[in-house]
Design an enzyme around this catalytic site. Structure first.
Site, PDB file in Angstrom:
ATOM      1  N   GLU A 188       0.842  -1.191   0.000  1.00 49.18           N
ATOM      2  CA  GLU A 188       0.000   0.000   0.000  1.00 49.18           C
ATOM      3  C   GLU A 188       0.878   1.242   0.000  1.00 49.18           C
ATOM      4  O   GLU A 188       1.797   1.362   0.811  1.00 49.18           O
ATOM      5  CB  GLU A 188      -0.923   0.041   1.225  1.00 49.18           C
ATOM      6  CG  GLU A 188      -2.044  -0.977   1.195  1.00 49.18           C
ATOM      7  CD  GLU A 188      -3.025  -0.794   2.343  1.00 49.18           C
ATOM      8  OE1 GLU A 188      -4.191  -1.161   2.174  1.00 49.18           O
ATOM      9  OE2 GLU A 188      -2.626  -0.282   3.405  1.00 49.18           O
ATOM     10  N   CYS A 189       0.631   2.164  -0.910  1.00 50.93           N
ATOM     11  CA  CYS A 189       1.293   3.464  -0.973  1.00 50.93           C
ATOM     12  C   CYS A 189       2.816   3.290  -0.990  1.00 50.93           C
ATOM     13  O   CYS A 189       3.376   2.872  -1.994  1.00 50.93           O
ATOM     14  CB  CYS A 189       0.819   4.363   0.163  1.00 50.93           C
ATOM     15  SG  CYS A 189       1.028   6.127  -0.178  1.00 50.93           S
ATOM     16  N   GLY A 190       3.514   3.581   0.106  1.00 47.80           N
ATOM     17  CA  GLY A 190       4.960   3.420   0.117  1.00 47.80           C
ATOM     18  C   GLY A 190       5.388   2.000  -0.197  1.00 47.80           C
ATOM     19  O   GLY A 190       6.379   1.777  -0.895  1.00 47.80           O
TER      20      GLY A 190
ATOM     21  N   TYR B 201       3.766  -0.058  -2.072  1.00 44.61           N
ATOM     22  CA  TYR B 201       3.512  -0.187  -3.504  1.00 44.61           C
ATOM     23  C   TYR B 201       4.688   0.358  -4.307  1.00 44.61           C
ATOM     24  O   TYR B 201       5.133  -0.261  -5.284  1.00 44.61           O
ATOM     25  CB  TYR B 201       2.222   0.562  -3.820  1.00 44.61           C
ATOM     26  CG  TYR B 201       1.891   0.783  -5.268  1.00 44.61           C
ATOM     27  CD1 TYR B 201       1.757  -0.275  -6.155  1.00 44.61           C
ATOM     28  CD2 TYR B 201       1.650   2.075  -5.739  1.00 44.61           C
ATOM     29  CE1 TYR B 201       1.398  -0.060  -7.483  1.00 44.61           C
ATOM     30  CE2 TYR B 201       1.292   2.304  -7.050  1.00 44.61           C
ATOM     31  CZ  TYR B 201       1.174   1.231  -7.919  1.00 44.61           C
ATOM     32  OH  TYR B 201       0.824   1.454  -9.228  1.00 44.61           O
TER      33      TYR B 201
ATOM     34  N   SER C  71      -1.188  -0.748  -4.679  1.00 46.01           N
ATOM     35  CA  SER C  71      -1.689   0.521  -5.184  1.00 46.01           C
ATOM     36  C   SER C  71      -1.387   1.596  -4.152  1.00 46.01           C
ATOM     37  O   SER C  71      -0.889   1.317  -3.061  1.00 46.01           O
ATOM     38  CB  SER C  71      -3.200   0.453  -5.429  1.00 46.01           C
ATOM     39  OG  SER C  71      -3.906   0.522  -4.202  1.00 46.01           O
TER      40      SER C  71
END
Length: 454
Positions: A345-347, A349, A446
């Site tokens: 997730e985010c970082g 990703y 993502s």
């Protein structure tokens, strides 16, 4: 000091009797920057220092403030999000976090009535759902009697929100405090105290908010200092008397997001710290076994794990080191070859991608498990609640499964996300945001931070 009588009155009277659910209070303000975080931290540490069992909570999607709350209280801080969480999810967190505590002290988000479209997800909405009173913090620098008008407006704006008291921040002098109290007395709302103007009590910031608690070397000194001030200038006993039981029903903790495996290895260090405690508690209650490893220390995920979770955080601040940590990157690649689920997730990703361009334009090679290039060279903020629908069958459920989520980042994707995206996304207003993230084999990720399934 909290008196012995007050402390005893809110503690369990008989350990053999099943404890009743704890009472709750919400610290809110007319706007961001009014001082509610400082006050919340000060109260949490003051109560802890006086042997009261106070559980911290934070309204809305936030990873950074809760880490400060946990440090101040000595207990995990749980997020309560009235936009992204079902009522049964909110009640399950309140039930879980309220075990063996006397009070749940919750910090609001932004201004009291601010949230998504129509005020959805606001602190006021949580106050109405729980029935907890609000203690309003007003920054009174440059005003005196006008503070009474603000207090009157907030107290009368929505009769379903109870203002249990007010605390004034950045008070300049004893005379200033007297004028404020005189102006507010006719309103019948308790004036619970004051915080003096002290610029040295401001916490350091960076691009996603406060510098992380784990990076604040003098945090305990800071917390004890603000706790001492609050104990001197705030009527803490009277504040505690405002607390009320939640009107939500009581539920056991459940999974907010389905466990990504039976044995889950979770990246955890200063670069990967954006994890909601409720997510982990839900996974454990569902029977998952959790282990933790530090990518910054070049640790591999547990070899026995059948799934790996890379949460968000600040990998961009450590990307040079992460790109050189071959044991960590090799462990990810080996897990992908063995068809283990890897979710970022985010970082997380970004680290699963081919590379990252830093703010100076330098390219850093990363794991290469997803066909993604991200960049901070041209910063573009993406912020807001998201409704997401899965586009594939996965651990998240069948294709078409829906979740409430949040997005907050400054980097952008500069390379293709492949032709196999993970989510279809709408914002809180229902506007299409397109398809995001990507899936390659057992690896997926993502920018989206999932909060609760619907």
């Amino acid at each position: 000091m909290i008196s012995q009588d007050c402390a005893q009155s809110i503690k369990q009277q008989d350990a053999s009797v099943k404890a009743e659910p704890p009472k709750g209070l919400i610290i809110a303000a007319p706007s961001s920057g009014s001082g509610k975080t400082t006050l919340t931290l000060a109260l949490l540490r003051y109560f802890k220092n006086n042997n009261l069992r106070v559980s911290p909570a934070k309204v809305g999607p936030d990873y950074i403030d809760p880490a400060y709350h946990a440090a101040a209280a000595g207990r995990p801080c749980f997020n309560l999000d009235p936009w992204a969480m079902r009522d049964e999810s909110l009640s399950s967190i309140i039930t879980h976090s309220g075990q063996d505590v006397d009070v749940i002290l919750t910090e609001g988000v932004m201004g009291l009535f601010d949230g998504a479209a129509g005020g959805a997800g606001s602190t006021a909405e949580l106050a109405k759902k729980t029935g907890w009173p609000v203690i309003l913090v007003i920054d009174v620098k440059g005003m005196s009697a006008s503070a009474a008008a603000i207090l009157h407006g907030f107290a009368s704006f929505d009769p379903k929100v109870t203002i249990g008291g007010v605390i004034f921040n950045r008070v300049g002098s004893p005379r200033h405090a007297e004028l404020l109290k005189e102006a507010c007395t006719p309103l019948g709302i308790p004036v619970l105290g004051y915080l003096k103007r002290q610029d040295d009590l401001v916490l350091p910031n960076r691009h996603l908010g406060l510098v992380q608690a784990i990076e604040h070397s003098e945090l305990d000194v800071y917390l004890d200092k603000v706790a001492e001030q609050v104990g001197r200038d705030v009527h803490c006993e009277d504040l505690l008397k405002q607390a009320r039981l939640s009107v939500l029903s009581h539920n056991d903790m459940h999974s907010f997001v389905p466990p990504i495996g039976q044995r889950i290895a979770i990246a955890q260090d200063v670069a990967f710290s954006f994890v909601y405690p409720a997510l982990l508690e839900g996974w454990k209650n569902a029977g998952a076994e959790l282990s933790f490893f530090s990518p910054l220390a070049d640790e591999k995920p547990c070899a026995q794990a059948d799934a790996i979770y890379l949460p968000g955080g600040y990998p961009e601040l450590h990307v040079g080191k992460l790109g050189r940590n071959l044991a960590f990157l090799g462990g990810l690649r080996q897990a992908a070859q063995n068809n283990k689920t890897i979710y970022g997730e985010c970082g997380g990703y970004m680290v699963l991608g081919k590379g990252l361009v830093d703010t100076r334009g330098n390219h850093h090679e990363l794991s290469g498990l997803l066909p993604v290039e991200t960049s901070f060279a041209v910063r573009q903020r993406s912020l807001g609640y998201r409704d997401v629908t899965t586009l594939n069958h996965s651990f998240l459920g069948r294709k078409g499964s829906t979740f409430k989520a949040h997005e907050f980042h400054y980097s952008t994707v500069v390379g293709d996300e492949s032709d196999n995206p993970l989510f279809d996304v709408r914002d809180a207003a229902g506007q299409e945001k397109g398809q995001v993230g990507c899936v390659r084999g057992s690896v997926m990720g993502s920018y989206i931070h999932l909060i609760d399934q619907y």
